[in-house]
Design a protein around this motif. Structure first.
Motif, PDB file in Angstrom:
ATOM      1  N   SER A  23       0.847  -1.184   0.000  1.00 41.79           N
ATOM      2  CA  SER A  23       0.000   0.000   0.000  1.00 41.79           C
ATOM      3  C   SER A  23       0.881   1.232   0.000  1.00 41.79           C
ATOM      4  CB  SER A  23      -0.914   0.006   1.229  1.00 41.79           C
ATOM      5  OG  SER A  23      -0.165   0.096   2.420  1.00 41.79           O
ATOM      6  N   VAL A  24       0.461   2.256  -0.731  1.00 43.37           N
ATOM      7  CA  VAL A  24       1.196   3.516  -0.825  1.00 43.37           C
ATOM      8  C   VAL A  24       0.232   4.643  -0.473  1.00 43.37           C
ATOM      9  CG1 VAL A  24       2.466   5.079  -2.334  1.00 43.37           C
ATOM     10  CG2 VAL A  24       2.756   2.614  -2.580  1.00 43.37           C
ATOM     11  N   THR A  25       0.690   5.581   0.367  1.00 36.94           N
ATOM     12  CA  THR A  25      -0.150   6.681   0.829  1.00 36.94           C
ATOM     13  C   THR A  25       0.480   8.019   0.462  1.00 36.94           C
ATOM     14  OG1 THR A  25      -0.905   5.363   2.722  1.00 36.94           O
ATOM     15  CG2 THR A  25      -1.242   7.737   2.850  1.00 36.94           C
ATOM     16  N   LEU A  26      -0.333   8.918  -0.046  1.00 33.00           N
ATOM     17  CA  LEU A  26       0.077  10.296  -0.299  1.00 33.00           C
ATOM     18  C   LEU A  26      -0.593  11.177   0.745  1.00 33.00           C
ATOM     19  CD1 LEU A  26       1.468  12.422  -2.171  1.00 33.00           C
ATOM     20  CD2 LEU A  26      -0.722  12.565  -3.389  1.00 33.00           C
ATOM     21  N   SER A  27       0.195  11.969   1.477  1.00 26.59           N
ATOM     22  CA  SER A  27      -0.355  12.842   2.516  1.00 26.59           C
ATOM     23  C   SER A  27       0.474  14.112   2.591  1.00 26.59           C
ATOM     24  CB  SER A  27      -0.376  12.131   3.875  1.00 26.59           C
ATOM     25  OG  SER A  27       0.938  11.748   4.265  1.00 26.59           O
ATOM     26  N   GLY A  28       0.009  15.071   3.399  1.00 26.33           N
ATOM     27  CA  GLY A  28       0.784  16.304   3.505  1.00 26.33           C
ATOM     28  C   GLY A  28       0.235  17.278   4.522  1.00 26.33           C
ATOM     29  N   LEU A  29       1.021  18.336   4.745  1.00 28.96           N
ATOM     30  CA  LEU A  29       0.671  19.440   5.632  1.00 28.96           C
ATOM     31  C   LEU A  29       0.898  20.749   4.878  1.00 28.96           C
ATOM     32  CD1 LEU A  29       2.676  18.349   8.815  1.00 28.96           C
ATOM     33  CD2 LEU A  29       0.233  18.005   8.434  1.00 28.96           C
ATOM     34  N   VAL A  54       2.955  24.302  11.192  1.00 27.68           N
ATOM     35  CA  VAL A  54       3.472  22.997  10.770  1.00 27.68           C
ATOM     36  C   VAL A  54       4.304  23.231   9.517  1.00 27.68           C
ATOM     37  CG1 VAL A  54       1.551  21.640  11.711  1.00 27.68           C
ATOM     38  CG2 VAL A  54       1.409  22.513   9.369  1.00 27.68           C
ATOM     39  N   PRO A  55       5.294  22.376   9.228  1.00 25.27           N
ATOM     40  CA  PRO A  55       6.040  22.519   7.973  1.00 25.27           C
ATOM     41  C   PRO A  55       5.160  22.143   6.795  1.00 25.27           C
ATOM     42  CG  PRO A  55       6.685  20.506   9.107  1.00 25.27           C
ATOM     43  CD  PRO A  55       5.769  21.241  10.044  1.00 25.27           C
ATOM     44  N   ASN A  56       5.419  22.740   5.650  1.00 23.27           N
ATOM     45  CA  ASN A  56       4.722  22.357   4.427  1.00 23.27           C
ATOM     46  C   ASN A  56       5.370  21.091   3.877  1.00 23.27           C
ATOM     47  OD1 ASN A  56       3.035  24.751   4.354  1.00 23.27           O
ATOM     48  ND2 ASN A  56       4.881  25.873   3.772  1.00 23.27           N
ATOM     49  N   LEU A  57       4.635  20.001   3.927  1.00 21.97           N
ATOM     50  CA  LEU A  57       5.195  18.706   3.567  1.00 21.97           C
ATOM     51  C   LEU A  57       4.325  17.993   2.533  1.00 21.97           C
ATOM     52  CD1 LEU A  57       6.123  17.251   7.102  1.00 21.97           C
ATOM     53  CD2 LEU A  57       7.594  18.551   5.542  1.00 21.97           C
ATOM     54  N   LEU A  70       6.172  -9.153   9.697  1.00 21.53           N
ATOM     55  CA  LEU A  70       7.255  -8.359   9.109  1.00 21.53           C
ATOM     56  C   LEU A  70       6.729  -7.542   7.937  1.00 21.53           C
ATOM     57  CD1 LEU A  70      10.320  -7.713   8.971  1.00 21.53           C
ATOM     58  CD2 LEU A  70      10.528  -9.665   7.395  1.00 21.53           C
ATOM     59  N   LYS A  71       7.126  -6.255   7.884  1.00 22.76           N
ATOM     60  CA  LYS A  71       6.725  -5.359   6.800  1.00 22.76           C
ATOM     61  C   LYS A  71       7.943  -4.644   6.244  1.00 22.76           C
ATOM     62  CE  LYS A  71       2.068  -4.232   8.525  1.00 22.76           C
ATOM     63  NZ  LYS A  71       2.125  -5.051   9.749  1.00 22.76           N
ATOM     64  N   ALA A  72       7.957  -4.456   4.944  1.00 15.93           N
ATOM     65  CA  ALA A  72       8.908  -3.547   4.306  1.00 15.93           C
ATOM     66  C   ALA A  72       8.259  -2.165   4.268  1.00 15.93           C
ATOM     67  CB  ALA A  72       9.239  -4.013   2.900  1.00 15.93           C
ATOM     68  N   ILE A  73       9.019  -1.120   4.605  1.00 13.71           N
ATOM     69  CA  ILE A  73       8.460   0.228   4.685  1.00 13.71           C
ATOM     70  C   ILE A  73       9.357   1.222   3.950  1.00 13.71           C
ATOM     71  CG2 ILE A  73       7.258  -0.166   6.875  1.00 13.71           C
ATOM     72  CD1 ILE A  73       9.608   1.211   8.299  1.00 13.71           C
ATOM     73  N   PHE A  74       8.778   2.350   3.538  1.00 15.83           N
ATOM     74  CA  PHE A  74       9.581   3.440   2.978  1.00 15.83           C
ATOM     75  C   PHE A  74       8.885   4.762   3.250  1.00 15.83           C
ATOM     76  CE2 PHE A  74       6.615   2.855  -0.534  1.00 15.83           C
ATOM     77  CZ  PHE A  74       6.402   4.150  -0.984  1.00 15.83           C
ATOM     78  N   ASP A  75       9.661   5.847   3.186  1.00 16.25           N
ATOM     79  CA  ASP A  75       9.125   7.199   3.400  1.00 16.25           C
ATOM     80  C   ASP A  75       9.938   8.164   2.548  1.00 16.25           C
ATOM     81  OD1 ASP A  75       8.821   9.908   4.467  1.00 16.25           O
ATOM     82  OD2 ASP A  75       7.798   8.995   6.160  1.00 16.25           O
ATOM     83  N   LEU A  76       9.249   8.925   1.720  1.00 17.76           N
ATOM     84  CA  LEU A  76       9.855   9.986   0.918  1.00 17.76           C
ATOM     85  C   LEU A  76       9.068  11.259   1.194  1.00 17.76           C
ATOM     86  CD1 LEU A  76      10.200   8.034  -2.461  1.00 17.76           C
ATOM     87  CD2 LEU A  76      12.021   8.487  -0.807  1.00 17.76           C
ATOM     88  N   THR A  77       9.683  12.219   1.891  1.00 14.20           N
ATOM     89  CA  THR A  77       8.971  13.432   2.294  1.00 14.20           C
ATOM     90  C   THR A  77       9.688  14.660   1.768  1.00 14.20           C
ATOM     91  OG1 THR A  77       8.156  12.372   4.311  1.00 14.20           O
ATOM     92  CG2 THR A  77       8.071  14.769   4.219  1.00 14.20           C
ATOM     93  N   ASN A  78       8.931  15.474   1.042  1.00  9.63           N
ATOM     94  CA  ASN A  78       9.430  16.735   0.502  1.00  9.63           C
ATOM     95  C   ASN A  78       8.913  17.894   1.341  1.00  9.63           C
ATOM     96  OD1 ASN A  78       8.186  19.077  -1.544  1.00  9.63           O
ATOM     97  ND2 ASN A  78      10.363  18.666  -1.791  1.00  9.63           N
ATOM     98  N   GLN A  79       9.788  18.856   1.652  1.00 14.08           N
ATOM     99  CA  GLN A  79       9.364  20.091   2.306  1.00 14.08           C
ATOM    100  C   GLN A  79       9.467  21.220   1.298  1.00 14.08           C
ATOM    101  OE1 GLN A  79      11.377  21.055   5.960  1.00 14.08           O
ATOM    102  NE2 GLN A  79      10.181  22.898   6.318  1.00 14.08           N
ATOM    103  N   PHE A  80       8.457  22.090   1.268  1.00 15.12           N
ATOM    104  CA  PHE A  80       8.426  23.153   0.266  1.00 15.12           C
ATOM    105  C   PHE A  80       7.976  24.464   0.885  1.00 15.12           C
ATOM    106  CE2 PHE A  80       4.361  21.020   0.335  1.00 15.12           C
ATOM    107  CZ  PHE A  80       3.424  22.042   0.282  1.00 15.12           C
TER     108      PHE A  80
END
Length: 358
Positions: A23-29, A54-57, A70-80
């Motif tokens: 599963s892949v999730t797109l979220s932000g602040l 809050v930071p713009n993420l 067991l789970k494989a996980i990843f996180d890619l977060t951009n701040q703008f």
């Protein structure tokens, strides 16, 4: 043509397999507003400012169930920057977070990449920092301590205790499962300097405790940086706690920094509280005291922060806030994220803003 068709078919097969098992999730602040600063280099200013509450993420994260807990996980977060649309920090695409790892119910969590240290994970995300509830980046630590001269720091003392979300690049981080309310974590950041394993590296540890409404955390981080051919070490440590009492949460935090290259050191202590009314309103307040050693002229500062927030929904709110810092006589106050210090011992910010999350 056959080769292209074969690669296309393989790509479709790979994609369908990946999405079927993960599963892949797109979220932000997003936060934007207008701030009045009473004294910035001797002049007042009214300006658009964003990423404060809050930071713009923009975040893409995901997981894949590998079986057996067991789970494989990843996180890619951009701040703008909302005002300009540009990437930050350092104009990098995923400069805020970029890691991959494994998470196991029995053995814990192991991640690799560019990620937060335990000053952030244990103390801030452990809910011990009142900045979590009141004014975010303005309430993080700064002050009349430019003499700290921290490496790669825009003011020499910006966010000197790393709580605003400083990262460690090229790092490996482990966090244990929780046993009897306790968990522990450790991190190592590789300097990637040929011929010297220790050059440019970083180390961080965290100890966490949570039992119902009460939580307490401790963290330590050491970072090394090359400054003009000389190795500079900066040490941070802190302890904090929080307690929920009905609709109110109270916080207490103590953090320190020491620059080993010049001997400069600062400590701070703060208390805070946030109260959620039986309505859309939330009120919060913080008091902090910061004190430096002789290298930073024994400067000290008091800081008060207050905020009133109205929640339209669970995702969107508006707020008004005020931050006031009073430094010692002869020193120049500098609230965090104001890149030009006051020309006097005092500085005030009034702000109205809007934030949403998705």
């Amino acid at each position: 043509m056959k080769r292209k068709a074969m690669f296309a078919a393989a790509g479709v097969l790979f994609a369908s397999h990946a999405f079927a098992q993960s599963s892949v999730t797109l979220s932000g602040l997003i936060d934007g507003g207008v701030s009045y600063i009473s004294n910035q280099g001797g002049k007042s200013v009214v300006k658009f400012d964003d990423g404060i509450e809050v930071p713009n993420l923009l975040k893409i994260d995901g997981k894949e169930d590998l079986g057996g807990g067991l789970k494989a996980i990843f996180d890619l977060t951009n701040q703008f920057e909302l005002g300009t649309g540009s990437f930050m920090p350092g104009q990098s695409l995923f400069g805020r977070n970029a890691y991959v790892g494994l998470d196991d119910q029995r053995w814990g969590r192991l991640t690799l990449g560019n990620q937060y240290d335990f000053m952030v994970d244990s103390l801030f995300f452990g809910f011990d920092d009142a900045a979590f509830y009141a004014q975010g980046v303005y309430d993080f630590r700064n002050g009349p301590f430019a003499g700290l001269a921290l490496p790669n720091n825009p003011t020499g003392a910006f966010d000197w205790d790393r709580m605003a979300g400083e990262r460690v690049q090229n790092s490996v981080k482990y966090l244990s499962p929780r046993f009897g309310g306790f968990s522990v974590g450790a991190m190592y950041g590789f300097g990637n300097v040929a011929g010297s394993i220790g050059a440019g590296n970083a180390q961080s540890i965290g100890i966490n405790y949570l039992n119902g409404p009460f939580g307490a955390n401790a963290a330590y981080t050491l970072t090394k940086t090359d400054v003009g051919g000389v190795q500079d070490s900066v040490r941070n440590w802190g302890v904090g706690a929080h307690y929920h009492i009905g609709r109110m949460v109270t916080t207490a935090l103590f953090t320190t920094v020491r620059n080993e290259l010049n001997g400069a050191a600062v400590w701070q202590a703060e208390i805070g509280a946030a109260y959620s009314f039986d309505s859309p309103w939330l009120v919060s307040g913080v008091y902090s005291y910061m004190k430096g050693n002789h290298v930073v002229d024994n400067n000290h500062a008091h800081q008060l922060t207050a905020e009133l927030q109205y929640n339209f929904s669970k995702r969107t709110n508006v707020y008004v806030a005020a931050v006031y810092q009073r430094a010692s006589a002869g020193a120049n106050a500098q609230i965090n994220d104001v890149m030009v210090a006051s020309s006097s011992p005092s500085q005030f910010i009034g702000r109205i803003g809007l934030q949403t999350r998705f």
